[in-house]
Design an enzyme around this catalytic site. Structure first.
Site, mmCIF file in Angstrom:
data_model
loop_
_atom_site.group_PDB
_atom_site.id
_atom_site.type_symbol
_atom_site.label_atom_id
_atom_site.label_comp_id
_atom_site.label_asym_id
_atom_site.label_seq_id
_atom_site.Cartn_x
_atom_site.Cartn_y
_atom_site.Cartn_z
ATOM 1 N N GLN A 316 1.112 -1.442 -0.031
ATOM 2 C CA GLN A 316 0.453 -0.117 -0.552
ATOM 3 C C GLN A 316 1.205 1.501 -0.100
ATOM 4 O OE1 GLN A 316 -0.173 -2.978 1.782
ATOM 5 N NE2 GLN A 316 -1.889 -2.915 2.662
ATOM 6 N N GLN A 338 -0.855 -0.066 -5.437
ATOM 7 C CA GLN A 338 -1.467 -0.451 -5.177
ATOM 8 C C GLN A 338 -1.942 0.707 -3.968
ATOM 9 O OE1 GLN A 338 -1.320 -3.562 -2.343
ATOM 10 N NE2 GLN A 338 -2.543 -3.848 -1.051
ATOM 11 N N ASP A 339 -2.688 0.780 -3.289
ATOM 12 C CA ASP A 339 -4.018 1.606 -3.310
ATOM 13 C C ASP A 339 -3.574 3.238 -3.366
ATOM 14 O OD1 ASP A 339 -5.216 -0.153 -1.870
ATOM 15 O OD2 ASP A 339 -3.928 0.456 0.083
ATOM 16 N N ASP A 360 -6.234 -2.259 -5.976
ATOM 17 C CA ASP A 360 -7.566 -1.801 -5.537
ATOM 18 C C ASP A 360 -6.884 -0.456 -5.565
ATOM 19 O OD1 ASP A 360 -8.432 -4.231 -4.224
ATOM 20 O OD2 ASP A 360 -6.993 -3.387 -2.186
ATOM 21 N N ARG A 428 -14.002 -5.297 -5.429
ATOM 22 C CA ARG A 428 -13.831 -6.463 -4.895
ATOM 23 C C ARG A 428 -13.876 -5.431 -3.761
ATOM 24 N NH1 ARG A 428 -8.026 -9.198 -2.479
ATOM 25 N NH2 ARG A 428 -7.049 -6.789 -2.107
#
Length: 523
Positions: A316, A338-339, A360, A428
């Site tokens: 993250q 990520q993130d 994500d 998700r």
């Protein structure tokens, strides 16, 4: 099933007759039994308001918001006491986040209580629902910081749980009173004057800026944070423009909770870049690793790239974290893996932006709309799958979700040559009531025919989430092989899709004018 039960409770809460006897309606047990969490409702009401006798549901709502505020102040004092016992950097990082988040929770609950007491003057029940949703999200984010850094039972978990349930009760009660409102307006937020609309559309903001940032020393400051800090000291909270000249600014920036109406205007996404490389692997929480953290109301950014260069190996690594209510990001870029974008809470609008990431990379629990944006999916690590969204709604009465409207979902240049080696999903469910919709968007063929992915291959939330697709186009837009979850919907009704537009989903009627572009309020 739980979500349906809450909906039934809210329905009956609305239809309770005002002719019921005073003795029945003044019984706090009776009132608390209308909430999702009756036991803490009764316990803390009797503690803080032992002689309370609400006569009407509006009075009970005010009591519940007031109770949540009282309890949040009490919890904040306990969080403060944890500070001296922190033994290492991870504990200090989580504690620092929680302290800041509890300050924001108290701020949001005060706003909600003020609106409830004012009986709708200069605010709406929709505003109250937004602020209560944000308060609840803050509590959850505090908890998740411990998960990020592998800490357990840290920062008063019992108190956090009780406070969450009290705010959840307030959300349910206010949700029962909340009335849908129609809106047909479009343009810039109503607090944009004609001059301010021109400012956003002009090629340079230097002549209208309150402060200028320039790496070469030709402005008032050399760093963006110095200018933000100077703006925070102004006497009146009015629109404050900070023009950021061309350059790469290697720094982390924070726009604080009460530093409102800040405008950051750059020289374009290729020229003005704010970048850093904090990550969870580097010892930060997801919340604190952000290159830019925005909390002040009505923030605007234009012509800037926000980047996190930690890379795919460090997990993250947030480029932007925003909890700014009524905020606009216009012609900006967000780069990470990520993130990338943490749309943490409140109402946010992104227009003509470019978003890059892998896992994500659009996540959080705001009510947010991405309109006319380009979403680029990058090459992940070997063995990883790409997931575009991870929406974090975990209470059925939170008015939050991610809406992607009239945009494009494409493979980034680094993914294109190897696109067949990786699977990409639209989203998700991060939390039980995750809500994401994609409307009239071009979806390229690299997106998996299934479209959506369970969280960590589990079955959690598949019945309670809401994922929807409406009139999308492109080789990846076919819904014939999409997941068969109860919570997934191929939206066929324009009326249903319209619930997730600017006018309806982010309360456009309260902060958008009746004329003007460049964004559209309806489908």
């Amino acid at each position: 099933m739980i979500g349906k039960l809450f909906a039934i409770v809210a329905f009956w809460f609305l239809v309770i007759s005002v002719t019921e006897s005073r003795s029945t309606k003044s019984n706090i047990t009776w009132w608390c039994n209308l909430t999702p969490h009756p036991e803490p409702c009764q316990e803390f009401t009797r503690h803080y308001f032992p002689h309370a006798e609400p006569k009407h549901r509006s009075g009970f709502r005010e009591m519940m918001v007031r109770l949540s505020l009282r309890r949040s102040i009490n919890v904040q004092s306990k969080v403060l006491q944890v500070g001296p016992s922190c033994e290492n950097h991870p504990q200090k990082a989580v504690w620092s986040d929680c302290l800041k988040l509890h300050e924001s929770t108290i701020h949001q609950l005060k706003r909600a209580l003020g609106c409830v007491k004012a009986k709708g003057r200069n605010c709406t029940d929709f505003d109250v629902q937004t602020w209560l949703s944000s308060a609840l999200t803050n509590i959850q984010t505090c908890r998740l910081g411990s998960v990020d850094l592998n800490l357990s039972n840290f920062v008063t978990p019992v108190e956090l749980k009780n406070l969450s349930m009290l705010i959840s009760n307030s959300l349910a009660i206010n949700g029962g009173l909340l009335q849908a409102e129609k809106n047909n307006t479009q343009g810039f937020p109503r607090w944009f004057s004609r001059e301010e609309r021109w400012l956003l559309q002009s090629s340079s903001a230097s002549t209208k800026a309150n402060l200028i940032v320039a790496k070469d020393g030709s402005g008032h400051f050399r760093t963006v944070q110095e200018a933000i800090d100077a703006a925070s000291k102004r006497k009146y909270s009015t629109r404050f423009v900070i023009y950021i000249k061309k350059g790469v600014y290697r720094e982390n920036i924070e726009v604080g909770l009460n530093n409102n109406y800040i405008w950051l205007i750059g020289d374009g996404i290729k020229n003005t870049i704010i970048t850093s490389s904090r990550s969870v692997a580097g010892g930060y929480t997801t919340y604190s690793c952000a290159t830019a953290g925005i909390d002040g109301l009505r923030f605007v950014a234009q012509g800037i790239t926000f980047s996190n260069t930690a890379g795919p190996l460090n997990g993250q690594a947030v480029a932007l974290r925003s909890a700014s209510d009524l905020s606009v990001f216009y012609r900006c870029a967000f780069q990470g893996y990520q993130d990338t974008i943490f749309v943490h809470s409140q109402r946010q609008f992104f227009r003509e932006c470019y978003i890059y990431g892998t896992i994500d990379f659009i996540f959080g629990n705001a009510a947010v709309i991405f309109q006319n944006c380009v979403i680029y999916v990058r090459k992940p690590l070997k063995g990883q799958a790409n997931v575009i969204t991870a929406q974090g709604r975990y209470d059925p009465f939170q008015n939050t979700g991610i809406s992607i409207h009239n945009s494009k979902i494409l493979p980034a240049p680094d993914l294109k040559p190897v696109v067949g080696a990786f699977t990409t999903y639209l989203g998700r469910p991060w939390m039980e009531y995750s809500r994401t919709v994609i409307l009239k968007t071009y979806i390229d063929g690299f997106v998996s025919p299934a479209g959506w992915l369970p969280w960590n291959n589990g079955s959690s939330a598949l019945d309670t989430l809401f994922y929807g697709e409406y009139q999308n186009s492109g080789p990846g837009a076919s819904t014939s092989l999409r997941v068969k979850w109860k919570g997934f919907h191929v939206i066929k009704s324009a009326a249903v899709a319209s619930r997730f537009t600017v006018g309806s989903f982010i309360a456009g009627q309260s902060w958008l004018p009746t004329t003007g572009v460049p964004f559209t309020t309806e489908l």
